[in-house]
Design an enzyme around this catalytic site. Structure first.
Site, PDB file in Angstrom:
ATOM      1  N   GLU A  97       0.832  -1.219   0.000  1.00 25.48           N
ATOM      2  CA  GLU A  97       0.000   0.000   0.000  1.00 25.48           C
ATOM      3  C   GLU A  97       0.855   1.254   0.000  1.00 25.48           C
ATOM      4  O   GLU A  97       2.019   1.223   0.417  1.00 25.48           O
ATOM      5  CB  GLU A  97      -0.896   0.009   1.251  1.00 25.48           C
ATOM      6  CG  GLU A  97      -2.323  -0.420   0.987  1.00 25.48           C
ATOM      7  CD  GLU A  97      -3.129   0.638   0.223  1.00 25.48           C
ATOM      8  OE1 GLU A  97      -2.555   1.571  -0.351  1.00 25.48           O
ATOM      9  OE2 GLU A  97      -4.358   0.509   0.193  1.00 25.48           O
ATOM     10  N   ASP A  98       0.262   2.349  -0.451  1.00 23.21           N
ATOM     11  CA  ASP A  98       0.954   3.634  -0.383  1.00 23.21           C
ATOM     12  C   ASP A  98       0.922   4.197   1.034  1.00 23.21           C
ATOM     13  O   ASP A  98       1.935   4.619   1.573  1.00 23.21           O
ATOM     14  CB  ASP A  98       0.325   4.627  -1.383  1.00 23.21           C
ATOM     15  CG  ASP A  98      -1.206   4.674  -1.310  1.00 23.21           C
ATOM     16  OD1 ASP A  98      -1.803   3.952  -0.483  1.00 23.21           O
ATOM     17  OD2 ASP A  98      -1.802   5.436  -2.092  1.00 23.21           O
ATOM     18  N   ASP A 101      -3.908   4.814   6.757  1.00 14.30           N
ATOM     19  CA  ASP A 101      -4.403   5.958   7.518  1.00 14.30           C
ATOM     20  C   ASP A 101      -5.280   5.437   8.659  1.00 14.30           C
ATOM     21  O   ASP A 101      -4.758   4.935   9.653  1.00 14.30           O
ATOM     22  CB  ASP A 101      -5.171   6.851   6.529  1.00 14.30           C
ATOM     23  CG  ASP A 101      -5.529   8.202   7.102  1.00 14.30           C
ATOM     24  OD1 ASP A 101      -4.632   8.910   7.562  1.00 14.30           O
ATOM     25  OD2 ASP A 101      -6.722   8.553   7.082  1.00 14.30           O
ATOM     26  N   ARG A 163       0.522  12.136  -8.958  1.00 17.07           N
ATOM     27  CA  ARG A 163       1.035  10.777  -8.713  1.00 17.07           C
ATOM     28  C   ARG A 163       2.457  10.642  -9.248  1.00 17.07           C
ATOM     29  O   ARG A 163       3.230   9.832  -8.784  1.00 17.07           O
ATOM     30  CB  ARG A 163       0.149   9.735  -9.404  1.00 17.07           C
ATOM     31  CG  ARG A 163      -1.277   9.644  -8.861  1.00 17.07           C
ATOM     32  CD  ARG A 163      -1.957   8.395  -9.406  1.00 17.07           C
ATOM     33  NE  ARG A 163      -3.401   8.446  -9.240  1.00 17.07           N
ATOM     34  CZ  ARG A 163      -4.045   8.122  -8.113  1.00 17.07           C
ATOM     35  NH1 ARG A 163      -3.375   7.733  -7.071  1.00 17.07           N
ATOM     36  NH2 ARG A 163      -5.364   8.189  -8.062  1.00 17.07           N
TER      37      ARG A 163
HETATM   38  P1  5GP Z   1      -7.631   4.181   5.226  1.00 17.81           P
HETATM   39  O1  5GP Z   1      -6.367   3.635   5.831  1.00 17.81           O
HETATM   40  O2  5GP Z   1      -8.120   5.398   5.990  1.00 17.81           O
HETATM   41  O3  5GP Z   1      -8.714   3.175   5.075  1.00 17.81           O
HETATM   42  O4  5GP Z   1      -7.378   4.722   3.758  1.00 17.81           O
HETATM   43  C1  5GP Z   1      -6.154   4.772   3.181  1.00 17.81           C
HETATM   44  C2  5GP Z   1      -6.310   5.351   1.789  1.00 17.81           C
HETATM   45  O5  5GP Z   1      -6.713   6.735   1.861  1.00 17.81           O
HETATM   46  C3  5GP Z   1      -4.983   5.341   1.066  1.00 17.81           C
HETATM   47  O6  5GP Z   1      -4.802   4.165   0.305  1.00 17.81           O
HETATM   48  C4  5GP Z   1      -5.066   6.585   0.204  1.00 17.81           C
HETATM   49  O7  5GP Z   1      -5.673   6.264  -1.033  1.00 17.81           O
HETATM   50  C5  5GP Z   1      -5.995   7.526   0.953  1.00 17.81           C
HETATM   51  N1  5GP Z   1      -5.215   8.520   1.724  1.00 17.81           N
HETATM   52  C6  5GP Z   1      -5.097   8.592   3.062  1.00 17.81           C
HETATM   53  N2  5GP Z   1      -4.306   9.619   3.425  1.00 17.81           N
HETATM   54  C7  5GP Z   1      -3.913  10.235   2.291  1.00 17.81           C
HETATM   55  C8  5GP Z   1      -3.077  11.378   2.015  1.00 17.81           C
HETATM   56  O8  5GP Z   1      -2.507  12.067   2.885  1.00 17.81           O
HETATM   57  N3  5GP Z   1      -2.905  11.689   0.701  1.00 17.81           N
HETATM   58  C9  5GP Z   1      -3.500  11.004  -0.305  1.00 17.81           C
HETATM   59  N4  5GP Z   1      -3.240  11.406  -1.548  1.00 17.81           N
HETATM   60  N5  5GP Z   1      -4.295   9.926  -0.087  1.00 17.81           N
HETATM   61  C10 5GP Z   1      -4.499   9.541   1.203  1.00 17.81           C
END
Ligand code: 5GP
Length: 192
Positions: A97-98, A101, A163
């Site tokens: 994953e990138d 959060d 991106r």
């Molecule tokens: P979670 O962990 O809240 O379920 O979601 C994670 C996803 O939210 C990540 O894969 C990403 O796509 C998006 N995301 C969360 N924080 C950021 C951020 O600071 N920047 C961007 N561009 N996307 C984010």
């Protein structure tokens, strides 16, 4: 550099860290053939660099998901838009994953993958914003701890832009970026 954003993790720091992660993963999975699964679209840039630092036979697959409503309002439940096309039973699966959060989407995705009975299932994320975590989730491999500010670049977007930034930028004023989504385009012109 504009004051709207600053470099949080530069391209050289990212390159070094991805090399380290690749070495660690190579050591941990030696003798095995892991299946690396990335979630479109954010994780793909990281995946592309990471796999070239892993000195093992491996497979890559992509998944695409869409939340039912907003990520938090859906409590992480997602609709699978694109699925891996192989049987994961008995495989060593590494989800790439990138950013993690709240962890809501990821924990739901992990539960889906777990139900397919892989012999192991681990999570590798470039960025870990653990301060925002809602569900308990600890990635096995983490590139960097990420502060609680919105980031773009190296796969992470704002309205599908940025991106392709080589660095990861921390956006200090998301309201200004919403008003002018092109405001960070000048960062694309900064020579590496
Ligand atoms: P979670 O962990 O809240 O379920 O979601 C994670 C996803 O939210 C990540 O894969 C990403 O796509 C998006 N995301 C969360 N924080 C950021 C951020 O600071 N920047 C961007 N561009 N996307 C984010």
């Amino acid at each position: 550099m504009t004051e709207l954003a600053r470099v949080l993790f530069g391209r050289e720091d990212i390159r070094h860290r991805v090399e380290e992660l690749g070495r660690t993963i190579t050591g941990d999975y030696v003798g095995r053939e892991p299946v690396l699964i990335s979630v479109l679209k954010g994780g793909t840039v990281f995946l592309a660099d990471l796999i070239r630092q892993i000195q093992l036979p491996l497979e890559t697959h992509m998944m695409a998901v869409s939340p039912y409503g907003g990520a938090e309002e859906s409590m992480g439940r997602v609709r699978i838009l694109l699925d891996v096309e192989i049987d994961l039973t008995g495989r060593d699966v590494l989800l790439v994953e990138d950013i993690v959060d709240t962890g809501l989407t990821l924990s739901y995705l992990l539960s889906i993958l777990r139900s397919r009975r892989p012999s192991s299932l681990e999570l590798c994320t470039l960025l870990d914003r653990s301060i925002r975590r809602i569900v308990p989730l600890r990635p096995r491999y983490v590139g960097f701890d990420c502060p609680d500010t919105f980031v773009v670049g190296y796969g992470l977007d704002f309205e599908e832009r940025y991106r392709n930034l080589a660095d990861i930028l921390e956006v200090s004023d998301t309201t200004a970026l919403k008003a002018d989504p092109d405001a960070l385009l000048s960062h694309l012109l900064v020579a590496g």
